[in-house]
Write an enzyme that holds these catalytic residues in place. Structure first.
Site, mmCIF file in Angstrom:
data_model
loop_
_atom_site.group_PDB
_atom_site.id
_atom_site.type_symbol
_atom_site.label_atom_id
_atom_site.label_comp_id
_atom_site.label_asym_id
_atom_site.label_seq_id
_atom_site.Cartn_x
_atom_site.Cartn_y
_atom_site.Cartn_z
ATOM 1 N N ASP A 13 0.812 -1.226 0.000
ATOM 2 C CA ASP A 13 0.000 0.000 0.000
ATOM 3 C C ASP A 13 0.843 1.273 0.000
ATOM 4 O O ASP A 13 0.440 2.294 0.561
ATOM 5 C CB ASP A 13 -0.969 0.028 1.201
ATOM 6 C CG ASP A 13 -1.838 -1.200 1.261
ATOM 7 O OD1 ASP A 13 -2.265 -1.654 0.185
ATOM 8 O OD2 ASP A 13 -2.073 -1.713 2.362
ATOM 9 N N LYS A 16 2.168 2.279 -5.139
ATOM 10 C CA LYS A 16 2.869 1.853 -6.365
ATOM 11 C C LYS A 16 1.990 2.044 -7.593
ATOM 12 O O LYS A 16 2.486 2.376 -8.667
ATOM 13 C CB LYS A 16 3.259 0.373 -6.270
ATOM 14 C CG LYS A 16 4.224 0.049 -5.174
ATOM 15 C CD LYS A 16 4.492 -1.449 -5.099
ATOM 16 C CE LYS A 16 3.305 -2.259 -4.626
ATOM 17 N NZ LYS A 16 2.869 -2.015 -3.247
ATOM 18 N N GLY A 40 -4.361 -4.466 -4.809
ATOM 19 C CA GLY A 40 -5.465 -3.673 -5.352
ATOM 20 C C GLY A 40 -4.985 -2.275 -5.645
ATOM 21 O O GLY A 40 -4.313 -1.679 -4.814
ATOM 22 N N HIS A 41 -5.256 -1.791 -6.840
ATOM 23 C CA HIS A 41 -4.902 -0.400 -7.109
ATOM 24 C C HIS A 41 -6.097 0.309 -7.717
ATOM 25 O O HIS A 41 -6.804 -0.230 -8.556
ATOM 26 C CB HIS A 41 -3.654 -0.267 -7.977
ATOM 27 C CG HIS A 41 -3.546 -1.290 -9.038
ATOM 28 N ND1 HIS A 41 -2.730 -2.399 -8.913
ATOM 29 C CD2 HIS A 41 -4.161 -1.397 -10.209
ATOM 30 C CE1 HIS A 41 -2.868 -3.135 -9.995
ATOM 31 N NE2 HIS A 41 -3.723 -2.558 -10.793
ATOM 32 N N GLN A 221 2.471 -5.835 -3.228
ATOM 33 C CA GLN A 221 2.798 -5.833 -1.791
ATOM 34 C C GLN A 221 4.113 -5.069 -1.537
ATOM 35 O O GLN A 221 4.476 -4.218 -2.335
ATOM 36 C CB GLN A 221 2.852 -7.266 -1.230
ATOM 37 C CG GLN A 221 1.505 -7.975 -1.210
ATOM 38 C CD GLN A 221 1.145 -8.689 -2.491
ATOM 39 O OE1 GLN A 221 1.995 -9.294 -3.133
ATOM 40 N NE2 GLN A 221 -0.095 -8.623 -2.895
ATOM 41 N N THR A 297 -8.447 -3.471 -1.261
ATOM 42 C CA THR A 297 -8.973 -4.808 -1.534
ATOM 43 C C THR A 297 -10.038 -5.202 -0.516
ATOM 44 O O THR A 297 -11.071 -5.752 -0.851
ATOM 45 C CB THR A 297 -7.815 -5.831 -1.530
ATOM 46 O OG1 THR A 297 -6.911 -5.462 -2.553
ATOM 47 C CG2 THR A 297 -8.301 -7.247 -1.777
ATOM 48 N N SER A 409 5.380 12.456 -4.122
ATOM 49 C CA SER A 409 3.977 12.639 -4.478
ATOM 50 C C SER A 409 3.300 13.409 -3.345
ATOM 51 O O SER A 409 3.434 13.059 -2.171
ATOM 52 C CB SER A 409 3.339 11.263 -4.686
ATOM 53 O OG SER A 409 1.947 11.380 -4.656
ATOM 54 N N VAL A 410 2.573 14.461 -3.721
ATOM 55 C CA VAL A 410 1.955 15.327 -2.699
ATOM 56 C C VAL A 410 0.438 15.425 -2.894
ATOM 57 O O VAL A 410 -0.179 16.416 -2.520
ATOM 58 C CB VAL A 410 2.610 16.739 -2.709
ATOM 59 C CG1 VAL A 410 4.029 16.681 -2.194
ATOM 60 C CG2 VAL A 410 2.569 17.361 -4.112
HETATM 61 P P1 IMP Z 1 -2.441 -12.737 1.746
HETATM 62 O O1 IMP Z 1 -1.470 -12.227 0.745
HETATM 63 O O2 IMP Z 1 -3.877 -12.463 1.397
HETATM 64 O O3 IMP Z 1 -2.205 -14.164 2.119
HETATM 65 O O4 IMP Z 1 -2.196 -11.892 3.105
HETATM 66 C C1 IMP Z 1 -1.012 -12.026 3.863
HETATM 67 C C2 IMP Z 1 -0.634 -10.693 4.479
HETATM 68 O O5 IMP Z 1 -0.236 -9.789 3.457
HETATM 69 C C3 IMP Z 1 -1.776 -9.999 5.232
HETATM 70 O O6 IMP Z 1 -1.225 -9.258 6.313
HETATM 71 C C4 IMP Z 1 -2.333 -9.038 4.202
HETATM 72 O O7 IMP Z 1 -2.982 -7.936 4.802
HETATM 73 C C5 IMP Z 1 -1.041 -8.615 3.507
HETATM 74 N N1 IMP Z 1 -1.244 -8.170 2.128
HETATM 75 C C6 IMP Z 1 -1.411 -8.935 1.035
HETATM 76 N N2 IMP Z 1 -1.538 -8.175 -0.066
HETATM 77 C C7 IMP Z 1 -1.431 -6.902 0.330
HETATM 78 C C8 IMP Z 1 -1.434 -5.648 -0.364
HETATM 79 O O8 IMP Z 1 -1.566 -5.562 -1.592
HETATM 80 N N3 IMP Z 1 -1.283 -4.546 0.415
HETATM 81 C C9 IMP Z 1 -1.093 -4.617 1.751
HETATM 82 N N4 IMP Z 1 -1.072 -5.753 2.438
HETATM 83 C C10 IMP Z 1 -1.242 -6.888 1.735
#
Ligand code: IMP
Length: 441
Positions: A13, A16, A40-41, A221, A297, A409-410
């Protein structure tokens, strides 16, 4: 064959999506190499908000190809919906999207098991998108891959073996396992819808790189969620860092010439697990509301805290980041005085590097205090226009982390981005083809 990777340097988050969207006009191809619909974006098209989970953030730029590499785990239901969304917005042309035939498929029981298992005080707090169970099947050599969706008998055979593995797990939770016939038919139908886009993306990408096309790899991630390098077991199940681009897309690591790291001006995390600089107080609340820190997400409120330079420096080192992009610096305006975590204390010792694995939950942050600033930053046209306190904050981060911050980025708007340039600028043309070898020479 210039290739650049954009990675998250925290717990995901970092923003990106916005940065990849801005860099995409400089690229011919944008590639995702790992993870799945856990990412998720949010993209804004003609004032309309679209959230993509699988399709790379380059989707809005019609001239750029979007590749989903074999390191990803793909939920066909989500993917078909995203392709339909692209089509509805006239963003989908022939050959625009390429889906790896070798990527693994997320199945309904992966999502079910993910939700059933991830409960209680030790929960990882996953996104419940079935990511962990799908990667487990991949490692167990029991997974279903995208090309399996195109062959009825093969799919049924593999699904049967796969369901046998999960049936007892699902029964343990008192739930019913999905039924083979209905699932096979549904996934064959989804495979048919995806079939025009499926192919050998590794081969295609290697050729594109050989032809000198500019390839931008979009990490999902962040480094601290990497299955090997992150705060295990509170991590995702894939290789998140830049080296994963090579393995997850099927290109030579020698072709990756630049790694851009994205960091927020503070830290957030969703789900469970260690977060040394977390703020469980009014300041944490202020960061969450000023930064609108709710997951794209899952909608979950994100945990918020000060910027952790130990984690950031580690991420810079393991990714080979040569330049940082900082997002959401504007969120810090008017929040009062600020802190930066420059080291940890663990068992009476100072750690400037990540602690031993058993220490992650125990470390105490060592902070340096900084004067804040009250002026909004949105109108600043360059770094020199930032308040002196903001410049001191950025300079100290660069010093501790040992990496320049090139872009800041602001604001959410594309234009509220200072210092952005062509990410491929100045990269040499590399020839990474194996040289002919002779014992005589
Ligand atoms: P999983 O990838 O759904 O198995 O989640 C494992 C961990 O990664 C959890 O703490 C999720 O909140 C975190 N996580 C997975 N994808 C993202 C993302 O795109 N942004 C932030 N945290 C993520």
């Amino acid at each position: 064959m210039p290739a650049v990777v954009v990675v998250g340097t925290q717990w995901g988050d970092e923003g990106k999506g916005k940065i990849v969207d801005l860099m995409t006009p400089f690229a011919d191809v944008v590639v995702r190499y790992g993870g799945g619909a856990n990412a998720g974006h949010t993209l804004v098209v003609d004032g309309h908000r679209v959230v993509f989970h699988l399709i790379p953030s380059g989707a809005l730029h019609k001239q750029t190809r979007c590749v989903l590499g074999h390191g990803m785990v793909l939920d066909p239901e989500v993917l078909v919906a995203e392709l339909e969304e692209m089509e509805a917005r006239q963003l989908l042309a022939e050959g625009r999207v390429l889906i790896s035939d070798r990527a693994h498929v997320v199945l309904p029981h992966h999502r079910l098991v993910d939700r059933l298992r991830d409960q209680g005080s030790k929960a990882i707090g996953t996104t419940h998108r079935g990511i962990g169970p799908c990667y487990e099947d991949k490692a167990a050599r029991l997974g279903i891959r995208v090309f399996d969706l195109l062959h009825r008998e093969r799919l049924r055979e593999r699904l049967q073996a796969n369901l046998e593995r999960w049936r007892p797990v699902i029964a343990h939770f008192g739930e019913a396992c999905p039924e083979l016939d209905a699932m096979a038919e549904r996934y064959l139908a989804l495979g048919q819808k995806l079939s025009p886009w499926i192919g050998d993306t590794g081969h295609w990408l290697r050729r594109a790189l050989d032809q000198g096309q500019r390839v931008l790899f979009e990490g999902a991630q962040g480094a601290m969620l990497d299955v090997d390098l992150g705060t295990y077991p509170y991590v995702t199940s894939s290789c998140v860092v830049a080296s994963g681009a090579s393995a997850g897309a099927g290109v030579s690591p020698l072709g990756i010439q630049r790694v851009v790291g994205v960091t927020k001006a503070y830290t957030t995390r969703v789900g469970g697990g260690p977060f040394p600089t977390e703020l469980d107080d009014a300041m944490g609340e202020k960061l969450r509301s000023a930064g609108k820190e709710f997951g794209a997400t899952t909608g979950r409120p994100r945990r918020c805290g000060w910027l952790d330079l130990v984690a950031l420096r580690f991420a810079v080192q393991v990714n080979g980041v040569s330049e940082l992009v900082m997002t959401k610096l504007d969120v810090l305006s008017g929040l009062g005085d600020l802190r930066l975590c420059v080291a940890y204390e663990y068992e009476g010792q100072r750690y400037e590097e990540v602690p031993p694995p058993e220490g992650w939950g125990e470390v105490k942050p060592i902070y340096e205090d900084f004067e804040g600033w009250s002026e909004p930053l949105e109108g600043c046209s360059d770094f020199a226009a930032f308040p002196a306190a903001a410049r001191r904050y950025l300079a100290r981060i660069e010093e501790v982390v040992g990496c320049p911050i090139r872009v800041v980025s602001v604001g959410a708007d594309r234009r509220a981005t200072l210092g952005l340039r062509d990410p491929f600028d100045g990269l040499p043309k590399l020839d990474v083809k194996p040289k002919a070898f002779s014992f005589k020479s």
